[in-house]
Motif scaffolding. Structure first.
Motif, PDB file in Angstrom:
ATOM      1  N   VAL A 147       0.863  -1.188   0.000  1.00  7.34           N
ATOM      2  CA  VAL A 147       0.000   0.000   0.000  1.00  7.34           C
ATOM      3  C   VAL A 147       0.899   1.238   0.000  1.00  7.34           C
ATOM      4  N   ARG A 150       2.015   3.515   3.192  1.00  8.71           N
ATOM      5  CA  ARG A 150       1.711   2.851   4.448  1.00  8.71           C
ATOM      6  C   ARG A 150       2.900   2.830   5.415  1.00  8.71           C
ATOM      7  N   THR A 208     -13.992  -3.126  -0.105  1.00  7.59           N
ATOM      8  CA  THR A 208     -14.094  -2.195   1.021  1.00  7.59           C
ATOM      9  C   THR A 208     -13.200  -2.671   2.169  1.00  7.59           C
ATOM     10  N   PRO A 209     -12.311  -1.811   2.678  1.00  5.12           N
ATOM     11  CA  PRO A 209     -11.435  -2.227   3.781  1.00  5.12           C
ATOM     12  C   PRO A 209     -12.225  -2.711   4.990  1.00  5.12           C
ATOM     13  N   LEU A 221     -10.471   5.875   8.333  1.00  3.52           N
ATOM     14  CA  LEU A 221      -9.766   5.304   7.177  1.00  3.52           C
ATOM     15  C   LEU A 221      -8.804   6.341   6.593  1.00  3.52           C
ATOM     16  N   TYR A 224      -4.615   7.240   2.077  1.00  2.00           N
ATOM     17  CA  TYR A 224      -3.924   6.331   1.133  1.00  2.00           C
ATOM     18  C   TYR A 224      -4.727   5.061   0.908  1.00  2.00           C
ATOM     19  N   LEU A 225      -5.667   4.746   1.800  1.00  2.00           N
ATOM     20  CA  LEU A 225      -6.556   3.599   1.536  1.00  2.00           C
ATOM     21  C   LEU A 225      -7.778   4.026   0.730  1.00  2.00           C
ATOM     22  N   LEU A 228      -7.112   3.839  -3.029  1.00  2.00           N
ATOM     23  CA  LEU A 228      -6.898   2.553  -3.732  1.00  2.00           C
ATOM     24  C   LEU A 228      -7.985   2.308  -4.773  1.00  2.00           C
TER      25      LEU A 228
ATOM     26  N   LEU B 104      -4.919  -7.595   1.411  1.00  2.00           N
ATOM     27  CA  LEU B 104      -3.747  -6.913   1.949  1.00  2.00           C
ATOM     28  C   LEU B 104      -3.952  -6.774   3.456  1.00  2.00           C
ATOM     29  N   TRP B 196      -4.514   2.881  11.440  1.00  2.00           N
ATOM     30  CA  TRP B 196      -5.621   2.058  10.960  1.00  2.00           C
ATOM     31  C   TRP B 196      -5.111   0.647  10.749  1.00  2.00           C
ATOM     32  N   VAL B 199      -7.941  -5.387   6.979  1.00  2.00           N
ATOM     33  CA  VAL B 199      -7.657  -6.086   5.726  1.00  2.00           C
ATOM     34  C   VAL B 199      -8.315  -5.343   4.570  1.00  2.00           C
ATOM     35  N   VAL B 200      -7.583  -5.156   3.479  1.00  2.00           N
ATOM     36  CA  VAL B 200      -8.172  -4.661   2.234  1.00  2.00           C
ATOM     37  C   VAL B 200      -8.358  -5.863   1.316  1.00  2.00           C
ATOM     38  N   PRO B 201      -9.620  -6.278   1.097  1.00  2.00           N
ATOM     39  CA  PRO B 201      -9.826  -7.443   0.224  1.00  2.00           C
ATOM     40  C   PRO B 201      -9.431  -7.120  -1.223  1.00  2.00           C
TER      41      PRO B 201
END
Lengths: 228, 228
Positions: A147, A150, A208-209, A221, A224-225, A228, B104, B196, B199-201
């Motif tokens: 990521v 991260r 979705t995280p 959140l 940087y997520l 994505l 992730l 944070w 898991v990011v699927p």
């Protein structure tokens, strides 16, 4: 044996083909273009690392990261390839491959069915990274490969974690990409057959995280997520 | 050396662990469950095939298909691994690996970052398939592995195509799966850190099929593609 800083890339100079990077088949799909190779490597999460153990081939999936013209993998000091690279001088002979499957190619003939893909194959010798500064840079790069951004939002490795982590370096020297794109290549005499023909694209995305169960609900959140 | 029909599966009996299918690390992630191994294999499009050429490891991506307890790959009679399997008696030592990257894993510490994945590693010896009936069954299976039902809606290979195609068989005998699922495993002392975590699927899907430019507009999209 090694320097702390990665060598500068020379993006305009292609990789030099060698006996083992020129394919025996489908040579028109092979490329030695540095930017193409980098883009394929940077898009992947997992590489397949091949090495020889007790005279037999072994292929294991593992995380990796690229810094300039070097690839890095890491793992426990107890893992087999990392231990073997440390035991063997001058390093461990490896083949590292990254593949993206982009589409299903449905021809009118069974024979011409295929896959649209992009792959990179790297041959070379993996060496243990000892230099503390290079190791620290690599561990950040491995997290940022998963990521981007991260590594700055997590606790860096402490002394105990660093001591239990091995890092291997593989120079991008003997490298080739192979790419298939576009529609099926049917035989002229098959064009009137009644079968549907074309490409089914394969898509990849981020869901979705899912926050960990023990995450403080006040932690939102990060950007940087969201990106994505 | 071979029989025309695949051996029956014994789904209730796990694969026997061996020295090279018991990992040195993360043993709790390893499995020898036959149904799990089959499901991971059947979901993949491309495997990574490792073999030894001129004393060095080589890892190439290639299509494959499973029939019962046998894996098959195919390629041109001129391709290197297929030629080597034919030249070498008793076969070509290979390691065949299939990996799915599912998510992730973002821990509070850089050290505990990871990937959720499912992989299968098969060790063994690949043999050329000579039997005409088995070859025909395999070529159908390879097409149906890409799109179930497709082999019945394409022109079968003719004599010239059959003569230029090699098929290799690898028995599922020395096999293991490795699976990581679930949230990060943070250290207790890191739980109050402000990062944070979760898991990011990663998702995979099929895009809208793209008809070939020379497809007769009267040929509509078949049901087996609508079902994808």
């Amino acid at each position: 044996m090694e320097s702390a800083m990665p060598e500068p890339a020379a993006p305009e100079v292609p990789y030099e083909p060698t006996g083992r990077t020129v394919p025996t088949r489908s040579r028109e799909r092979a490329s030695y273009d540095r930017a193409l190779v980098h883009s394929i490597l940077d898009e992947g999460y997992v590489c397949h690392l091949g090495f020889i153990r007790d005279g037999a081939p072994v292929v294991l999936p593992t995380l990796y990261a690229r810094i300039g013209e070097r690839l890095y993998i890491h793992g426990s000091t107890g893992s087999r390839p990392l231990r073997m690279a440390g035991e063997q001088d001058p390093g461990l002979a490896v083949c590292l491959t990254v593949t993206h499957v982009d589409g299903l190619v449905l021809a009118r003939s069974a024979f011409h069915h295929s896959i649209n893909y992009r792959s990179v194959v790297v041959h070379g010798t993996a060496h243990q990274v000892i230099d503390a500064e290079e190791r620290s840079t690599v561990l950040d790069a491995l997290v940022d490969h998963v990521v981007p951004g991260r590594s700055q939002d997590s606790r860096p490795a402490n002394a105990k974690e660093l001591a239990s982590t091995s890092v291997l370096r593989l120079d991008l020297d003997e490298v080739s990409a192979k790419v298939r794109t576009g529609p099926p290549n049917d035989e002229p005499e098959d064009l009137s057959l009644p079968h549907w023909t074309g490409v089914v694209p394969l898509t990849r995305g981020h869901g979705t995280p899912i926050p960990a169960g023990d995450l403080d609900p006040a932690v939102t959140l990060p950007d940087y997520l969201k990106a994505l």
